[in-house]
Scaffold this motif. Structure first.
Motif, PDB file in Angstrom:
ATOM      1  N   VAL A 643       0.825  -1.218   0.000  1.00 30.39           N
ATOM      2  CA  VAL A 643       0.000   0.000   0.000  1.00 30.39           C
ATOM      3  C   VAL A 643       0.854   1.261   0.000  1.00 30.39           C
ATOM      4  O   VAL A 643       0.340   2.353  -0.253  1.00 30.39           O
ATOM      5  N   HIS A 644       2.154   1.140   0.299  1.00 33.86           N
ATOM      6  CA  HIS A 644       3.011   2.325   0.327  1.00 33.86           C
ATOM      7  C   HIS A 644       3.416   2.776  -1.082  1.00 33.86           C
ATOM      8  O   HIS A 644       3.917   3.890  -1.239  1.00 33.86           O
ATOM      9  N   TYR A 645       3.240   1.917  -2.097  1.00 31.77           N
ATOM     10  CA  TYR A 645       3.516   2.331  -3.468  1.00 31.77           C
ATOM     11  C   TYR A 645       2.429   3.297  -3.938  1.00 31.77           C
ATOM     12  O   TYR A 645       1.269   3.171  -3.557  1.00 31.77           O
ATOM     13  N   ALA A 646       2.813   4.245  -4.783  1.00 29.11           N
ATOM     14  CA  ALA A 646       1.846   5.176  -5.357  1.00 29.11           C
ATOM     15  C   ALA A 646       2.403   5.682  -6.682  1.00 29.11           C
ATOM     16  O   ALA A 646       3.622   5.837  -6.833  1.00 29.11           O
ATOM     17  N   PRO A 647       1.528   5.935  -7.657  1.00 29.75           N
ATOM     18  CA  PRO A 647       1.996   6.441  -8.951  1.00 29.75           C
ATOM     19  C   PRO A 647       2.770   7.754  -8.763  1.00 29.75           C
ATOM     20  O   PRO A 647       2.314   8.674  -8.085  1.00 29.75           O
ATOM     21  N   GLY A 648       3.953   7.819  -9.383  1.00 31.18           N
ATOM     22  CA  GLY A 648       4.766   9.026  -9.327  1.00 31.18           C
ATOM     23  C   GLY A 648       5.557   9.186  -8.043  1.00 31.18           C
ATOM     24  O   GLY A 648       6.331  10.144  -7.909  1.00 31.18           O
ATOM     25  N   LYS A 649       5.389   8.297  -7.098  1.00 30.20           N
ATOM     26  CA  LYS A 649       6.097   8.401  -5.816  1.00 30.20           C
ATOM     27  C   LYS A 649       7.490   7.794  -5.949  1.00 30.20           C
ATOM     28  O   LYS A 649       7.662   6.716  -6.516  1.00 30.20           O
ATOM     29  N   ASP A 650       8.497   8.485  -5.421  1.00 29.24           N
ATOM     30  CA  ASP A 650       9.871   7.996  -5.437  1.00 29.24           C
ATOM     31  C   ASP A 650       9.947   6.688  -4.646  1.00 29.24           C
ATOM     32  O   ASP A 650       9.530   6.615  -3.496  1.00 29.24           O
ATOM     33  N   ARG A 651      10.479   5.638  -5.311  1.00 27.99           N
ATOM     34  CA  ARG A 651      10.528   4.345  -4.639  1.00 27.99           C
ATOM     35  C   ARG A 651      11.395   4.388  -3.393  1.00 27.99           C
ATOM     36  O   ARG A 651      11.184   3.622  -2.446  1.00 27.99           O
ATOM     37  N   ARG A 652      12.366   5.272  -3.362  1.00 21.63           N
ATOM     38  CA  ARG A 652      13.187   5.376  -2.152  1.00 21.63           C
ATOM     39  C   ARG A 652      12.355   5.873  -0.972  1.00 21.63           C
ATOM     40  O   ARG A 652      12.540   5.418   0.163  1.00 21.63           O
ATOM     41  N   ASP A 653      11.406   6.793  -1.250  1.00 15.25           N
ATOM     42  CA  ASP A 653      10.492   7.216  -0.187  1.00 15.25           C
ATOM     43  C   ASP A 653       9.575   6.071   0.231  1.00 15.25           C
ATOM     44  O   ASP A 653       9.253   5.899   1.413  1.00 15.25           O
ATOM     45  N   THR A 654       9.153   5.306  -0.770  1.00 14.54           N
ATOM     46  CA  THR A 654       8.307   4.149  -0.465  1.00 14.54           C
ATOM     47  C   THR A 654       9.035   3.176   0.454  1.00 14.54           C
ATOM     48  O   THR A 654       8.479   2.682   1.447  1.00 14.54           O
ATOM     49  N   TYR A 655      10.318   2.912   0.144  1.00 18.57           N
ATOM     50  CA  TYR A 655      11.088   1.964   0.970  1.00 18.57           C
ATOM     51  C   TYR A 655      11.235   2.484   2.389  1.00 18.57           C
ATOM     52  O   TYR A 655      11.166   1.721   3.359  1.00 18.57           O
ATOM     53  N   ARG A 656      11.462   3.785   2.538  1.00 21.51           N
ATOM     54  CA  ARG A 656      11.627   4.319   3.897  1.00 21.51           C
ATOM     55  C   ARG A 656      10.304   4.275   4.697  1.00 21.51           C
ATOM     56  O   ARG A 656      10.319   4.121   5.906  1.00 21.51           O
ATOM     57  N   ASP A 657       9.168   4.437   3.965  1.00 15.96           N
ATOM     58  CA  ASP A 657       7.877   4.304   4.644  1.00 15.96           C
ATOM     59  C   ASP A 657       7.692   2.875   5.145  1.00 15.96           C
ATOM     60  O   ASP A 657       7.152   2.644   6.236  1.00 15.96           O
TER      61      ASP A 657
END
Length: 843
Positions: A643-657
């Protein structure tokens, strides 16, 4: 959706029809009769308060009314009280009215309404008794037979006799068709539609509802017009036609509110909310409707309607991604459903009891008739020859034997019904209600005499696995066998019963040591179980609590034993734990284990991986939907990191979330299991980072390996990396750092679809990025060099992808996020290009 409250109140809406046929009154009484008829008309066509107001206006002339007119007005007043919500008072008044000298049509109508009110108040024996009394008058009042048959159809629906309910409703419809009463036709059609609904014939029920609407419009009955529209919406929703259901539901809601019929309005709100949730729109409106509806049904204590509302709230929370709230509403729905099932069993038992009593009375009447015949034979015998006296005495003997047989059978049936009402049919132990009833008396007796009293709560370890692995027949046999073993171990020294599912409660007038000894004897008695040629064993965990200062009631004592059972489960299962001992060890230290789900979870997940998933306090998962669904079966509380993935979201931010979510649970002192697709340490940023953070904070962390896509690649393509060597790189890393490939060995480039994505926001392939990769590879490989696009199979029914194509054609190929590029050596053994085809054994 099945809402007894709404249906019972609808009976009240049609039970008071226009005025009865009476002789033409004298001129001075015609005005009074007209006012009485107007009151009866308003009771059907307008809000109940209008007919109430008309009754109050007529009070000054009450002394001039005939007894029949007073009875008719009393009937309307009592029906209005029921609609207004004061149903106990209405029921008492209807019972008093039935004691009066009423004409048969009015008496049948009172029986019909009284039956509905008694059912609404869940006084099922009274409801069925009044129904049977009313049915005796069917032939004396054909005009009222349809309404009473409709009431009978409804009650049979409540006790699960849907086939009989449908027969009664169709019989009522046939009776109505013989007359010319449009409103009676409206009501009869609604009965048939309701019976088809509860029989699960949704398309048929919808057709009947349309016919009901047409008939009720002709009859000018606003409540049943709205009821018909509500029924069409409900059936449309049941068949998945949610746009149509929404339209009909809104119309029904507006019309119910216009006539002040609150029960119908709230039923319509559920249809609207269900359709909004299913079509994923106006979710805020659905939330508001469900919240208001839940409050109303809780005030009404309508368990089935509460359970339905909670289930819709769970679906709404799931739509919004709030898994926690969805689970909470689901649990609340299950809890309320259990109470509703108890009520359903009570209805069924009341129905059977009344049926039994009715048959018994018929048998007794038959016996009395037989006795009369015998008496007549005796009188006749005295006037005949002496030898006829012997024949009469033989008749008496036969009658006495028949009476004895019938009474004995009646006694056995009564005893059997009582036994069934007190015991669990599968294990033959006491049911939950009987354990509590007997337990309360035993607990009070023990406190009065100062004797020790102990409660035991036990259940089967991993019972779901028994059902899943060996089938539900094996699960039933396990419960049956355990019930027999418990009965042997406890004997006459205590009270033992099945609480529900695979949980059992045992109450002993003994101390905790004796209770533990009893459970040890039970565990020693347990032996392997064989079902359909499959043999398996079961283990049980038990919690024991002796009554003391903290357990002032039996409920508290059982609760403490249940908490001890929880500790037994937590400490490893297959054991007996006494309440109050070693409770401090319940809180484990925080810890992290990272496991791999493999590529095909059902095949690749190891027993160690499954064990870690089951035993962890909190489970996180980042895997494909198929693996996530299977893990959800093991752990319904699993947290989806996707659920932390989002269109246009930096995957590095996703990983940190994702890191933050896992670390929050570790810092809260939880035992955490994090499941990642494939091998958790290969091309995975989050597992390594979260392990580093956990260890830096002194939290134990370890990683359990899994089967990776690379391992599947070697197996599917028949490649041995030891033959020519292998160079494995991420595609963007290869481009950015200008890495030189080893053309004499195998080269694997991962995540080709994301080639050149330095923003870390792309989730799909772009031809420009792939072409840049091709241009770089053309430095070392010819344009016609054969390469392979590989994707591992995620399901046993799939085949792996292994598309072979020329290097120059890569940019036009199809890519998934997980597509891997396989570049064979520039020359194979013997100078031939491509993947090695002939390798030595053991190479």
């Amino acid at each position: 959706m099945f809402r007894p409250l709404a249906s019972a109140l609808l009976w009240l809406a049609f039970a008071c029809a226009p005025a009865f046929a009476v002789d033409a009154p004298p001129a001075d009484a015609a005005v009074l009769e007209a006012k009485v008829r107007e009151i009866e008309r308003l009771a059907v066509t307008a809000h109940w308060s209008k007919s109430d107001a008309a009754i109050e206006a007529l009070e000054q002339q009450a002394s001039a009314l005939t007894p029949l007119q007073r009875h008719r007005i009393d009937f309307v007043r009592l029906r209005n009280r029921a609609l207004a919500g004061d149903q106990p008072a209405a029921l008492k008044g209807l019972a008093d009215l039935l004691k009066q000298d009423l004409p048969v049509p009015l008496r049948v109508r009172v029986y019909t309404t009284a039956t509905g009110v008694a059912a609404n108040l869940e006084d099922w024996p009274l409801a069925f008794a009044w129904l049977n009394e009313g049915l005796k008058y069917l032939h004396d009042s054909p005009a009222e037979s349809a309404r009473l048959l409709g009431a009978a159809s409804y009650l049979h629906t409540l006790v699960g006799e849907t086939g009989r309910a449908r027969e009664l409703a169709l019989q009522a419809l046939d009776n109505v068709k013989q007359g010319n009463d449009p409103r009676a036709l409206c009501l009869a059609l609604s009965d048939v539609a309701l019976a088809e609904d509860h029989a699960g014939h949704f398309s048929e029920a919808e057709k009947w509802r349309h016919r009901q609407i047409d008939a009720c419009v002709r009859a000018a009955d606003p409540i049943f017009i709205a009821n018909g529209k509500y029924g069409v919406g409900k059936m449309a929703a049941a068949q998945g036609h949610h746009d149509e259901a929404l339209k009909w539901g809104r119309e029904a809601l507006a019309e119910f509110e216009q006539v002040g019929f609150a029960v119908g309005a709230y039923s319509a709100r559920l249809v609207i909310a269900e359709s909004l949730i299913a079509s994923n729109r106006q979710l805020d409106e659905a939330q508001a409707m469900l919240t208001d509806t839940l409050r109303y049904y809780r005030q009404q204590k309508s368990d089935l309607a509460i359970a339905e509302t909670e289930r819709l709230l769970a679906r709404l929370a799931e739509k919004r991604g709030d898994i926690g709230k969805a689970l909470l509403h689901t649990k609340q729905a299950m809890a309320v459903s259990e109470a509703a099932e108890v009520q359903a069993r009570e209805r069924r038992l009341a129905y059977l009891q009344v049926q039994f009593d009715t048959r018994l009375k018929e048998q007794q009447i038959a016996l009395l008739e037989a006795e009369k015949q015998v008496a007549a034979l005796q009188v006749t015998a005295t006037k005949r020859w002496q030898w006829l006296l012997g024949l009469g005495m033989a008749g008496l003997l036969v009658t006495a034997i028949l009476l004895s047989v019938l009474l004995r059978r009646s006694f056995r049936q009564r005893r059997r019904y009582r036994w069934l009402s007190e015991h669990d049919s599968l294990t033959r132990l006491f049911n939950y209600q009987q354990v509590r009833k007997l337990g309360e008396a035993a607990f009070a007796r023990a406190r009065d005499t100062g004797r020790p009293f102990t409660a035991i709560v036990a259940d089967i370890d991993l019972f779901k696995q028994v059902n899943d692995r060996y089938g539900h027949a094996a699960g039933d046999e396990a419960l049956c066998s355990l019930g027999a073993w418990i009965s042997e171990a406890v004997g006459d020294n205590g009270i033992a019963g099945r609480s529900g599912g695979d949980e059992f409660t045992i109450l002993l007038e003994a101390d905790a040591a004796e209770a533990e000894a009893t459970m040890q004897r039970l565990r020693a008695r347990m032996e392997p179980i064989t079902v359909f040629g499959q043999t398996f064993r079961i283990n049980i965990s038990s919690g024991v609590c002796q009554a003391g200062g903290e357990a002032a009631t039996l409920e508290q004592l059982v609760h403490e034993a249940d908490q001890a059972l929880y500790r037994a489960k937590h400490e490893g299962r297959d054991r007996v734990v006494r309440a109050g001992e070693g409770a401090a060890t319940l809180v484990p230290a925080a810890g992290l284990v990272v496991v791999g789900s493999g590529i095909q979870f059902g095949r690749h997940a190891s027993e160690r991986c499954l064990s870690e998933i089951r035993e962890a306090e909190v489970v996180f998962c980042l895997a494909d939907p198929f693996a996530l669904a299977m893990i959800h079966d093991l752990r319904p509380d699993v947290v989806n990191l996707g659920v932390h993935y989002a269109p246009g979201k930096d995957r590095r931010d996703t990983y940190r979330d994702m890191d933050a979510a896992i670390m929050a649970q570790l810092r809260a002192g939880k035992q955490v299991c994090a499941v990642f697709y494939g091998h958790p340490g290969v091309f995975a940023d989050v597992p390594h980072e979260v392990m580093r953070k956990a260890r830096a904070e002194g939290i134990p962390a370890r990683m359990e390996p899994g089967i990776s896509a690379e391992a599947c690649l070697y197996a599917d393509l028949g490649i041995d990396p030891g033959h020519r060597g292998v160079q494995s790189m991420e595609a963007t890393h290869f481009l950015v750092y200008d890495r030189r490939p080893d053309t004499a060995g195998l080269v694997l480039l991962w995540q080709v679809a994301l080639s050149g994505d330095l923003s870390c926001t792309r989730l799909h392939a772009e031809p420009e990025g792939v072409q840049a990769l091709v241009d770089r590879l053309l430095r070392w490989y010819p344009a016609d060099h054969e390469v392979i696009l590989y994707e591992a199979a995620r399901l046993p029914i799939e085949t792996p992808r292994a598309d072979r194509l020329a290097l120059r054609d890569l940019a036009a190929a199809r890519y998934e996020e997980y597509t891997t590029l396989v570049i064979p050596p520039l020359e194979g053994p013997g100078g031939k290009p491509g993947v090695e085809q002939d390798q030595l054994p053991g190479s």
